[in-house]
Design a protein around this motif. Structure first.
Motif, PDB file in Angstrom:
ATOM      1  N   ARG A  97      37.473 -18.115-112.889  1.00  0.00           N
ATOM      2  CA  ARG A  97      38.296 -17.192-113.644  1.00  0.00           C
ATOM      3  C   ARG A  97      39.350 -16.389-112.738  1.00  0.00           C
ATOM      4  N   SER A  98      39.034 -16.145-111.461  1.00  0.00           N
ATOM      5  CA  SER A  98      39.927 -15.490-110.582  1.00  0.00           C
ATOM      6  C   SER A  98      40.883 -16.616-110.185  1.00  0.00           C
ATOM      7  N   ILE A  99      40.604 -17.890-110.112  1.00  0.00           N
ATOM      8  CA  ILE A  99      41.610 -18.916-109.959  1.00  0.00           C
ATOM      9  C   ILE A  99      42.731 -19.080-111.215  1.00  0.00           C
ATOM     10  N   GLY A 100      42.259 -19.031-112.398  1.00  0.00           N
ATOM     11  CA  GLY A 100      43.093 -19.007-113.448  1.00  0.00           C
ATOM     12  C   GLY A 100      43.852 -17.855-113.615  1.00  0.00           C
ATOM     13  N   THR A 101      43.480 -16.694-113.151  1.00  0.00           N
ATOM     14  CA  THR A 101      44.333 -15.506-113.262  1.00  0.00           C
ATOM     15  C   THR A 101      45.217 -15.405-112.144  1.00  0.00           C
ATOM     16  N   LYS A 102      45.084 -16.154-111.012  1.00  0.00           N
ATOM     17  CA  LYS A 102      45.892 -15.674-109.829  1.00  0.00           C
ATOM     18  C   LYS A 102      46.803 -16.950-109.501  1.00  0.00           C
ATOM     19  N   ALA A 103      47.043 -17.682-110.605  1.00  0.00           N
ATOM     20  CA  ALA A 103      47.961 -19.130-110.466  1.00  0.00           C
ATOM     21  C   ALA A 103      49.239 -18.462-110.373  1.00  0.00           C
ATOM     22  N   GLY A 104      49.658 -17.328-110.945  1.00  0.00           N
ATOM     23  CA  GLY A 104      51.096 -16.885-110.715  1.00  0.00           C
ATOM     24  C   GLY A 104      51.299 -16.185-109.569  1.00  0.00           C
ATOM     25  N   THR A 105      50.389 -15.747-108.697  1.00  0.00           N
ATOM     26  CA  THR A 105      50.465 -15.083-107.383  1.00  0.00           C
ATOM     27  C   THR A 105      50.046 -16.284-106.295  1.00  0.00           C
ATOM     28  N   ALA A 106      49.980 -17.326-106.243  1.00  0.00           N
ATOM     29  CA  ALA A 106      49.727 -18.280-105.269  1.00  0.00           C
ATOM     30  C   ALA A 106      50.701 -18.254-104.181  1.00  0.00           C
ATOM     31  N   ILE A 107      50.416 -18.577-103.005  1.00  0.00           N
ATOM     32  CA  ILE A 107      51.565 -18.459-101.606  1.00  0.00           C
ATOM     33  C   ILE A 107      52.405 -19.551-102.043  1.00  0.00           C
ATOM     34  N   VAL A 108      53.628 -19.388-101.916  1.00  0.00           N
ATOM     35  CA  VAL A 108      54.799 -20.311-101.928  1.00  0.00           C
ATOM     36  C   VAL A 108      54.965 -21.006-100.895  1.00  0.00           C
ATOM     37  N   ARG A 109      55.154 -22.288-101.081  1.00  0.00           N
ATOM     38  CA  ARG A 109      55.381 -23.199 -99.669  1.00  0.00           C
ATOM     39  C   ARG A 109      56.753 -23.852 -99.964  1.00  0.00           C
ATOM     40  N   GLY A 110      57.062 -24.060 -98.703  1.00  0.00           N
ATOM     41  CA  GLY A 110      58.523 -24.788 -98.602  1.00  0.00           C
ATOM     42  C   GLY A 110      58.767 -26.182 -98.723  1.00  0.00           C
ATOM     43  N   VAL A 111      59.616 -26.653 -98.373  1.00  0.00           N
ATOM     44  CA  VAL A 111      59.889 -28.267 -98.519  1.00  0.00           C
ATOM     45  C   VAL A 111      59.091 -29.145 -97.378  1.00  0.00           C
ATOM     46  N   MET A 112      58.503 -28.574 -96.425  1.00  0.00           N
ATOM     47  CA  MET A 112      57.586 -29.174 -95.670  1.00  0.00           C
ATOM     48  C   MET A 112      56.173 -29.143 -95.998  1.00  0.00           C
ATOM     49  N   GLY A 113      55.871 -28.084 -96.734  1.00  0.00           N
ATOM     50  CA  GLY A 113      54.578 -27.591 -97.435  1.00  0.00           C
ATOM     51  C   GLY A 113      54.028 -26.436 -96.408  1.00  0.00           C
ATOM     52  N   SER A 114      54.650 -26.000 -95.473  1.00  0.00           N
ATOM     53  CA  SER A 114      54.302 -24.817 -94.771  1.00  0.00           C
ATOM     54  C   SER A 114      54.607 -23.741 -95.735  1.00  0.00           C
ATOM     55  N   LEU A 115      54.035 -22.518 -95.296  1.00  0.00           N
ATOM     56  CA  LEU A 115      54.332 -21.229 -96.099  1.00  0.00           C
ATOM     57  C   LEU A 115      55.777 -20.663 -95.854  1.00  0.00           C
ATOM     58  N   PHE A 116      56.252 -20.043 -97.037  1.00  0.00           N
ATOM     59  CA  PHE A 116      57.611 -19.855 -96.854  1.00  0.00           C
ATOM     60  C   PHE A 116      57.520 -18.397 -96.867  1.00  0.00           C
ATOM     61  N   LYS A 117      58.052 -17.719 -95.667  1.00  0.00           N
ATOM     62  CA  LYS A 117      57.947 -16.186 -95.621  1.00  0.00           C
ATOM     63  C   LYS A 117      58.978 -15.546 -95.971  1.00  0.00           C
ATOM     64  N   GLY A 118      59.999 -16.289 -96.458  1.00  0.00           N
ATOM     65  CA  GLY A 118      61.313 -15.425 -96.910  1.00  0.00           C
ATOM     66  C   GLY A 118      61.330 -15.203 -98.213  1.00  0.00           C
ATOM     67  N   ARG A 119      60.316 -14.850 -98.858  1.00  0.00           N
ATOM     68  CA  ARG A 119      60.266 -14.499-100.388  1.00  0.00           C
ATOM     69  C   ARG A 119      60.231 -12.923-100.662  1.00  0.00           C
TER      70      ARG A 119
END
Length: 512
Positions: free
Chosen positions: A490-512
């Motif tokens: 249930r948590s996965i379903g509700t947190k889909a909109g807050t997933a960590i953003v990843r950049g072009v190489m698949g690494s975390l994109f911190k500039g959000r």
């Protein structure tokens, strides 16, 4: 300071200055040539020149020779007279000896400040490349990252990823409903690859404190910091070496702001042994590298590849390398002859000599050079004497390196590892909660059984100990695990909109 870097003297009697325009230094470059032809010295003098212009540099020291950048050259050096003679020949009038602000780094933390990143920041694409995973195994790894992101579970080090893969294996049936099948064989294969990675020393690389890009981009007075990565030991794990440098390049791309066309680069990145980046690389990764190389110049970063043959670099990327220094190539085999011909054809021809013949005949410290002109077009190729270095030619001693690390402005920031709460700790805590609930349920069942037995013994009637009750209580032990799983899903379903953003190489994109 000027608006250009003096590389050497070319043309007739080597008296024509060959210069790299600072405003075009972020158009990338190539230093190529056979072993022993002078590539390392060319890298050294370019690093010196960028530092003199206030531009920070990051380079990998594959043989240990570049550590001499931290010390001034001396008049007592055996090549001093030749250096002076060469400086006079190429009209390098302000040639002098000097040391440069240098910081040493090491993925293993032995020859410099430890360099770390987290599993999350590395991302599934680069990690799959590092682990040499199949397409199916890479899919499992992507599921692991997706669950970690949506559950806000930090993947900091290898034990975090191992724990999450174990959890996925144990709950694969439930996960399959949302993400697709996950086989135990795929998880086992990934775990074995992680073990190999650990045996290669990568345990020290994954963790915290993670490297901050701004610590690579420091200036000391009016000089840029030269960051030297100890790569002699790292080269024994070539895939780790290539993946790390590609990760660093992608981090710069994802996190630096757009600067357009600056007067000089914000950072220059030298990638030695460049063939390791492209060998056996899947097409999707090559496309990502090409994309990063094409776009990162707008972030003010120049990338210079160093390799033996120009054909070590894929054509789509080679075409983006505007500033070129080609040392001698030896044409002993058909492949060498093909590489030689290709190298000569990439230069704008000079009517005064045959480029292919010149590449075969240039001596040590001499090269075929073509830099971009003010309009961004390649200049006519020139046979060039490379200027002599101002810093020490050759490595420093172990004692000098240790002293430099202790005196570094970054000493104490990265030297001690930190292990904060992450996926391993969270999953361990959840497992203990489940065990406690199961133990409580078993105790409840045992209490009911004891009361039933007592009732039978004293003939006072059963406390509702029926088949139905037994079934209910036996289910309670399973319900704890199921409840946790349902809660997580249930948590996965509700947190889909807050997933960590990843950049072009698949690494975390911190500039959000």
């Amino acid at each position: 300071m000027t608006d250009r870097i003096f590389v050497g003297g070319g043309g007739k009697d080597y008296g024509e200055p060959q210069e790299l325009l600072l405003k075009l230094a972020n158009r990338h470059g190539l230093i190529a040539g056979a072993t022993g032809t002078g590539k390392t010295v060319t890298l050294q003098i370019l690093a010196e020149s960028f530092s003199d212009q206030g531009v920070p540099v990051f380079l990998a020291d594959v043989k240990g020779d570049l550590s001499g950048l931290m010390k001034s050259g001396t008049h007592e050096h055996k090549l001093h007279d030749k250096f002076i003679e060469r400086a006079n020949t190429i009209k390098f009038d302000d040639y002098d000896y000097r040391a440069y602000p240098t910081v040493f780094w090491d993925l293993f933390g032995r020859q410099g400040h430890p360099v770390r990143t987290t599993i999350s920041e590395m991302g599934p694409l680069l990690l799959s490349r590092l682990l040499e995973l199949t397409e199916v195994q890479e899919g499992v790894l992507n599921i692991a990252f997706r669950i970690a992101d949506e559950q806000s579970m930090l993947l900091l080090d290898l034990k975090d990823l191992r724990a999450l893969l174990v959890w996925i294996g144990e709950n694969s049936k439930t996960i399959e409903l949302q993400y697709g099948g996950v086989s135990s064989s795929s998880i086992g294969a990934i775990q074995r690859r992680l073990l190999v990675l650990e045996n290669q020393g990568a345990t020290e690389f994954f963790g915290e404190p993670a490297l901050k890009l701004e610590d690579l981009m420091l200036t000391h007075g009016d000089r840029g910091q030269i960051n030297i990565l100890a790569a002699d030991e790292l080269m024994e794990s070539p895939r780790l070496y290539a993946t790390f440098l590609l990760w660093l390049l992608s981090e710069l791309f994802e996190n630096l702001p757009e600067v357009g066309n600056p007067d000089k680069p914000k950072l220059v990145f030298f990638f030695d042994e460049a063939h390791l980046l492209f060998e056996d690389a899947p097409k999707v990764l090559l496309n990502k590298v090409e994309q990063v190389a094409r776009l990162i110049r707008s972030k003010g970063v120049g990338v210079y590849f160093i390799s033996q043959n120009p054909d070590d670099v894929p054509q789509d990327i080679l075409g983006q390398l505007g500033n070129r220094v080609q040392h001698a190539l030896r044409a002993f085999t058909p492949r060498d002859q093909k590489a030689l011909k290709m190298a000569s054809e990439t230069f704008r021809a000079n009517p005064d000599f045959d480029t292919e013949e010149a590449i075969k005949s240039v001596g040590v410290g001499e090269a075929i050079v073509s830099m971009l002109d003010a309009k961004g077009s390649p200049n006519i190729v020139q046979r060039t004497l490379i200027r002599p270095p101002s810093s020490q030619l050759g490595p420093i001693t172990k004692e000098e390196r240790k002293e430099a690390i202790l005196k570094s402005p970054l000493y104490g920031i990265y030297d001690e590892a930190i292990d904060r709460e992450s996926a391993f700790e969270k999953l361990s805590a959840r497992a203990k909660e489940v065990e406690a609930e199961q133990a409580a349920a078993q105790k409840h069942t045992g209490d009911v059984d004891r009361l039933y037995n007592m009732a039978q013994k004293f003939d006072v009637g059963s406390p509702a100990r029926s088949t139905k009750t037994a079934k209910t209580t036996s289910r309670r032990g399973d319900t704890a695990t199921q409840a946790m799983m349902k809660s997580m899903m249930r948590s996965i379903g509700t947190k889909a909109g807050t997933a960590i953003v990843r950049g072009v190489m698949g690494s975390l994109f911190k500039g959000r």
